[in-house]
Every structure is written in C-alpha cells, then in structure tokens.
Write an enzyme that holds these catalytic residues in place. Structure first.
Site, PDB file in Angstrom:
ATOM      1  N   GLY A  56      29.114   2.408 -23.530  1.00  0.00           N
ATOM      2  CA  GLY A  56      28.305   2.713 -22.354  1.00  0.00           C
ATOM      3  C   GLY A  56      27.286   1.667 -21.974  1.00  0.00           C
ATOM      4  CG  HIS A  57      25.738  -0.945 -24.426  1.00  0.00           C
ATOM      5  ND1 HIS A  57      25.568  -1.605 -25.635  1.00  0.00           N
ATOM      6  CD2 HIS A  57      25.225   0.301 -24.613  1.00  0.00           C
ATOM      7  CE1 HIS A  57      24.987  -0.792 -26.504  1.00  0.00           C
ATOM      8  NE2 HIS A  57      24.776   0.368 -25.908  1.00  0.00           N
ATOM      9  CE1 TYR A  58      27.707   2.570 -16.459  1.00  0.00           C
ATOM     10  CE2 TYR A  58      28.752   3.177 -18.526  1.00  0.00           C
ATOM     11  CZ  TYR A  58      28.038   3.528 -17.394  1.00  0.00           C
ATOM     12  OH  TYR A  58      27.643   4.826 -17.205  1.00  0.00           O
ATOM     13  CG  HIS A  59      26.044  -5.331 -18.022  1.00  0.00           C
ATOM     14  ND1 HIS A  59      26.659  -4.991 -19.218  1.00  0.00           N
ATOM     15  CD2 HIS A  59      26.383  -6.623 -17.791  1.00  0.00           C
ATOM     16  CE1 HIS A  59      27.313  -6.036 -19.690  1.00  0.00           C
ATOM     17  NE2 HIS A  59      27.177  -7.045 -18.836  1.00  0.00           N
TER      18      HIS A  59
END
Length: 524
Positions: free
Chosen positions: A461-464
């Site tokens: 969940g570290h999408y950016h």
C-alpha cells in the site's frame, strides 16, 4: 496482501462535542451543518496528510476538513493492534473503512476511508525519510525536523521491549547480512533497526486524526461521510487563470441526489485568498482533479467532463513498490498468537530493499508469520484513469510492475534475501522447523524466481504519484494553470520516502501548513 482492517460502519449524524483526548470540539456528518458556508481553507481528505495540515492552518484561519468516511474513535477494530490484519476478511467497495481495489495488474490493494486515512488501517510502522529524499524535495531541513517532532509528540511511541518474534526477526536479519544493527533510531539508515510505531504501550493505535487536537477548535470544522464531487472554479476575467472558489459534495452513504456546496471566504480589500487543498491520496487526488476538469483533454472528453485545463500529466507517473511475502511454516500453537505489527526493519542492498515481518490474520482464529520485502526505488511506472464520474468508485490504475527489466532483476535478488532470512538458524530454532524456499524442492533457480515474482507480486500500500511536483503541481504544491488549488499528499511523491511513507506524509502536512501560514503572513 498486507494491509490491515475489518469492515465497520460508523455514522455520526449531528455535531458531537468531544474532549481533547478525542479529536476536538465537534465533528459532524450532517451536511446541512456546513452547506452554503464559507471558510478560509478547505481541505479535502481527512487522512495522513490532511489532518496535520488542517490542524496547523486552523491556528490562524477557519478550516473545513472534509472526510468521505466516518470516525475511527471507540472502534476496537481500528484501535486494537490485535485486530491488525482482519481488514482482508470482510471489506466491500461501497462502505467499509478500508476500501478494496484491484489494479489492472491484478494486484489487490486498499485505501483508507475513515478519518485518519491510511493511518487507521496500516501496520503502524513509523520511520523518517532519508536525508537524500529531503534534499531532493528541496525542503528546509530544520523545519522538516520540527515538523517530524511535532507529529511524534502526539502519535508516535518507542517500543522499549521487543516481542519474542520481533527479537527473532532482528537476529535473523543480522544473520542474513542486513548489517549493521543500529539499535533504536527513527532515521533511514542501512542495516537492521528498531523504530517507533503509532501503537502505544497498551497496543492502542493513534491515527493522524489525533493531530487535530493541536488545532484551534474555534476555527476547525470536520465534516464526515461527505464525498467531494468536484472543485468549483470562478473565472477572474483579469487575464489570470480560473480560481478555485469552493467544492461540491454529497453524503457518502445516502442515495439522495442532493449535492451541496461550500466556499472559500472572499478576502477583505488588500487581503489574500485561501486555498482548496486536495489531500485525498494517490488515487483520490488525481481522480478529483480529473472530475474538476483538470487532466488530459482527450480523457476528459471521453468522460463528458468540460475541460478546464489540459494537464496531460494528471494520473501519470503513478507507482507502487513491488512486494513479496513469504509465509513461514509454523506450528499450530504459534498460529493462535494474535496479529501484530513490526518493530524491526531491515534496509538492505544499498537501500534498495526494505524487509521485515508481521503476524497476520489468516482467519478470525488463526494467524501466520510472514517475511515481507519491497523494492524501494523501482523504475516502472503506471497510469490512473477514470471509468466513472462517480467519485465513490475506484479509479482504474495500472502500476506496470516489472515493465522495466531491472525491477524484475531486483525482485530476484530480493527473493533470495527473503529466503536467506527465512532459513537462518535464529528462525529455525524459534519455529522448531526448517523452512523451504519460494519454490518447493530446494534452492530456487533464477528463472523460477523471475516467474514467481511476476505471478506473486503484491503490495503493502505504499503507492504514490499521479500529481507529481514539476508536472502537475509546483514546489509549493499549487496546481499549474489555476489559482487557489493545491495538492498535498503522496500523489506528489516521485518515490516512497524511507522504509514507510506514513511519517513523512504526516510531517508534510505540518511542514506545508507552517509554510502556508508564513506565506500568508508575509514571512519566509
């Protein structure tokens, strides 16, 4: 998939007076309480970055913070660490406070839909960005330090005692070559370290919403269960571009077609305008720009949205960190241990891999211990587009994992590191059994690991990205081509900071809030 929450529905239908131990003087889910009113600033998204930003701005100005979800307070499923990974057992796209989505790559993921945002559903791991990230961003190092410490004074806790499993993980990482052991530190340094969490000594979670207690309660209004439809613009007619004047929104969970508006205060003669600030996350902020007519004209026309600004890079450059998870072979007794987050992280291979371990729920009554690692700086990037003009619907996103061959090469190396840690004497002794590799039957070949990576890539969940600095917003996070609109969240990041972006996103809300106050007061 390693993101954490369970479905709950929480509605608050009127203003609620709350003491400072909660979040402030009042919050409301009644849209009529704020509809038609004006504020100096409107922050869209009460999440990791939006909460500290709203609290900071409210020191001098009236602020409306709009959150599409409900409150996290008094809910054990959010606040209790032993409920950490139950999110994956019961969620739904329309109402759960962890909104699931599946990328076009086929990888499952989650978005926070609750006050506090992702800090209410994540693993609670807190670690600062590296100095090189801060330098590349052009941030003031001293103000960054102050902003981190402001966050840490409220929601961050040092683990003075490691759990038995995390002690084993520490030894295993060092044994696998993730050295040196740095003891406790918040800094992003190579090797293995202990770092802080947003769980306190009683295993209670403290989300970014707690930072609202630092705000001025007389100037801060929090609206829950309100989904923003688009930004309202006014054409100045003086040769300048359009100016943001407010937002349109509706009740997130009401089938009514009623749409409401709130506005920015018009400044007094000689005064300055405030801003609408999108802090809706790497999916939500580019989605709202497109819904407001800011994006690639071709895509806007496909959606029958009247184009305002042809910003071709909205939704472009979005990225996720490819992740592998290795489930350890453990005894039935260990499967009865409650879920638990990380206290230890390894920063390996010249900062290229981030590795740690969690105890995650497999069912309501059983757990598993996993070793997970991500590629810190992949080269592959994707794109976000809309399939619907309904802001409640997830946008379509493709991260293009391993589009760049070098990312796949790194995944193979990362898999070998995970296998090496899993097979250490430390873990074998604690678990009482040897561990196999990703592929059964002994040592995995490079080709087997390449195929494994492609078929089993996951996400933490570290999408950016999607509203990158320099292409969609400037260095002050102002959207190019319009006045009075900013984006401030992970969508502006080219890379994910440190071992985990949460600390830096909360810091950024405070940091940029201070800068905006200084700017409006005529100080640098």
């Amino acid at each position: 998939m390693l993101y954490f929450i369970l479905f709950v529905s929480l509605s608050i239908c009127c203003f609620i007076h709350i003491n400072a131990a909660s979040i402030g003087p009042f919050i409301t889910a009644d849209v009529n309480e704020v509809a038609g009113k004006s504020f100096d600033y409107i922050v869209v998204g009460g999440g990791t970055c939006g909460c500290p930003l709203a609290a900071t701005l409210s020191k001098s100005y009236s602020v409306l913070l709009v959150e599409r979800g409900g409150s996290p307070y008094g809910n054990d499923l959010i606040e209790d660490e032993s409920s950490l990974t139950l999110y994956s057992l019961i969620t739904n796209e329309s109402s759960s406070f962890a909104q699931p989505f599946v990328s076009e790559d086929g990888v499952a993921n989650y978005r926070g839909r609750v006050l506090g945002g992702t800090t209410a559903i994540n693993g609670g791991f807190y670690s600062r960005a590296g100095k090189d990230f801060i330098e590349r961003a052009g941030w003031d190092a001293e103000l960054v330090k102050d902003a981190y410490e402001w966050v840490e004074s409220k929601v961050v806790f040092r683990p003075y005692h490691l759990t038995p499993w995390q002690s084993v993980v520490k030894e295993a990482l060092v044994e696998a070559g993730v050295t040196p052991f740095n003891g406790f530190t918040l800094e992003h340094v190579k090797g293995t370290k202990i770092t802080s969490r947003i769980f306190d000594g009683n295993r209670k979670r403290h989300t970014a919403a707690d930072l609202l207690t630092f705000g001025n309660f007389e100037r801060l209004t929090v609206l829950l269960n309100a989904t923003v439809q688009n930004v309202i613009f006014q054409h100045a007619g003086n040769g300048r571009g359009p100016r943001a004047r407010g937002i349109r929104f509706f009740n997130s969970y009401n089938n009514s077609s009623d749409v409401y508006e709130v506005y920015l205060n018009q400044p007094k003669k000689g005064g300055s305008w405030g801003d609408v600030i999108l802090s809706a996350g790497a999916l939500g902020s580019p989605q709202l720009l497109i819904l407001s007519g800011i994006g690639p004209h071709e895509h806007l026309k496909q959606l029958n949205i009247a184009p305002l600004i042809n910003t071709t890079e909205v939704g472009k450059g979005i990225q996720d960190n490819p992740t592998l998870a290795f489930a350890l072979n453990i005894s039935q007794a260990l499967q009865k241990q409650p879920p638990a987050g990380s206290q230890i992280v390894g920063i390996a291979n010249d900062f290229r891999f981030i590795i740690g371990s969690l105890t995650v729920a497999m069912s309501l009554n059983t757990t598993s211990k996993i070793i997970t690692a991500k590629i810190a700086d992949p080269l592959s990037r994707g794109e976000l587009r809309l399939n619907s003009t309904d802001p409640r619907q997830n946008p379509s996103v493709k991260f293009n994992y391993f589009e760049k061959e070098s990312d796949l090469d790194e995944c193979v190396q990362m898999a070998r590191l995970i296998e090496s840690a899993a097979r250490t004497e430390s873990i074998e002794k604690f678990l009482g059994r040897k561990q196999s590799g990703f592929v059964d039957g002994g040592a995995s070949t490079e080709e087997e690991l390449r195929e494994y990576c492609k078929k089993n890539v996951s996400s933490i969940g570290h999408y950016h990205g999607g509203c990158l600095v320099g292409s969609v917003v400037d260095g002050d996070y102002k959207v190019f081509g319009v006045d009075g609109l900013r984006v401030l969240d992970g969508s502006t990041f080219l890379d994910s900071p440190g071992s985990n972006p949460m600390a830096t996103l909360m810091m950024l809300g405070r940091y940029q809030g201070i800068k905006m106050l200084r700017e409006r007061h005529g100080r640098k």
